[in-house]
Motif scaffolding. Structure first.
Motif, PDB file in Angstrom:
ATOM      1  N   TYR A  41      -4.933   4.637  -8.285  1.00 49.32           N
ATOM      2  CA  TYR A  41      -6.106   5.094  -7.286  1.00 49.32           C
ATOM      3  C   TYR A  41      -7.115   4.067  -6.866  1.00 49.32           C
ATOM      4  N   LEU A  59      -5.559   1.543  -4.415  1.00 43.85           N
ATOM      5  CA  LEU A  59      -5.747   2.298  -3.002  1.00 43.85           C
ATOM      6  C   LEU A  59      -7.064   2.272  -2.418  1.00 43.85           C
ATOM      7  N   ILE A 110       0.815   4.309  -2.826  1.00 49.14           N
ATOM      8  CA  ILE A 110       0.798   5.753  -2.430  1.00 49.14           C
ATOM      9  C   ILE A 110       1.821   6.548  -3.231  1.00 49.14           C
ATOM     10  N   GLN A 127       0.850  -1.159  -0.008  1.00 47.07           N
ATOM     11  CA  GLN A 127      -0.016   0.024  -0.114  1.00 47.07           C
ATOM     12  C   GLN A 127       0.688   1.139   0.032  1.00 47.07           C
TER      13      GLN A 127
END
Length: 231
Positions: free
Chosen positions: A43, A46, A9, A5
């Motif tokens: 995105y 995420l 990012i 993760q």
């Protein structure tokens, strides 16, 4: 190898910075489709706490969510209501979830236009034409809450303008009760009067939200510094 993760990012931040830099150089969003797609997939990975698909367009999906959902991700940078988002109907049978995103080139942020099951997304699509099924952008944008219905969380008045920060973070500017579009020129005018820099520490121009937030903070600080009225 799957990205963590944190790596997702970091990659998303780098891709957004690259996109903004290209826009500052005058490259139109239509020439940045590959970068738009990459930003959208990162995105989506995420927000679903998921992972990118192992290979490009693997069986019609781009991301696998933490719940194991196969997600088809579509990303646009169009800021008007024209156009549509197209899908290959033959690969949708392999997909559990559809996410449609827009890169807001004014505020340099990613907006979610649709996050729905494939079944719900199919209902919104028109009939198959030339091997594609599409959802008009106008239909997706109509699903968004009208700005007039959004809650104002911050508001200041300055130099005849009213600057509002809405619940979504959007900055709206009004003069004599009428909305100002685009908002950036009015914000720049106020920023110059308030001695607020138009660029950040890296020399990049503040986006609309950043500049609007700085103006609201500055006007509030200015009002607080004025002597209290005498009774």
């Amino acid at each position: 190898m799957a990205l963590t993760q944190m790596q997702i990012i970091q990659s998303l931040g780098e891709a957004m910075a690259w996109f903004e830099r290209e826009r500052q150089w005058g490259v139109p969003p239509t020439e940045l489709r590959h970068l738009c797609g990459r930003i959208g997939e990162l995105y989506a990975a995420l927000i679903t706490n998921g992972q990118m698909a192992v290979s490009v367009n693997q069986k019609g999906y781009d991301v696998v969510s933490a719940l194991g959902e196969k997600v088809s991700v579509k990303t646009t940078a169009k800021m008007d209501h024209a156009g549509h988002i197209s899908f290959n109907p033959r690969s949708l049978s392999e997909v559990d979830r559809v996410i449609i995103l827009r890169i807001n080139t004014d505020d340099m942020e990613v907006e979610t236009l649709l996050d729905a099951s494939t079944e719900d997304a199919l209902v919104m699509m028109g009939p198959e034409t030339q091997g594609k099924r599409s959802i008009p952008l106008s239909r997706l944008l109509k699903r968004s809450k009208p700005q007039s219905e959004l809650v104002t969380v911050n508001q200041v008045s300055y130099c005849g303008y009213v600057v509002r920060e809405l619940e979504t973070g959007t900055i709206a500017v009004f003069r004599e009760g009428q909305p100002i579009q685009p908002t950036k020129p009015a914000l720049r005018e106020m920023a110059i009067n308030l001695n607020i820099s138009l660029v950040n520490s890296n020399g990049n121009p503040f986006n609309t939200r950043q500049l609007g937030s700085l103006i609201i903070q500055s006007v509030k600080a200015l009002m607080e510094s004025l002597p209290a009225p005498r009774d």
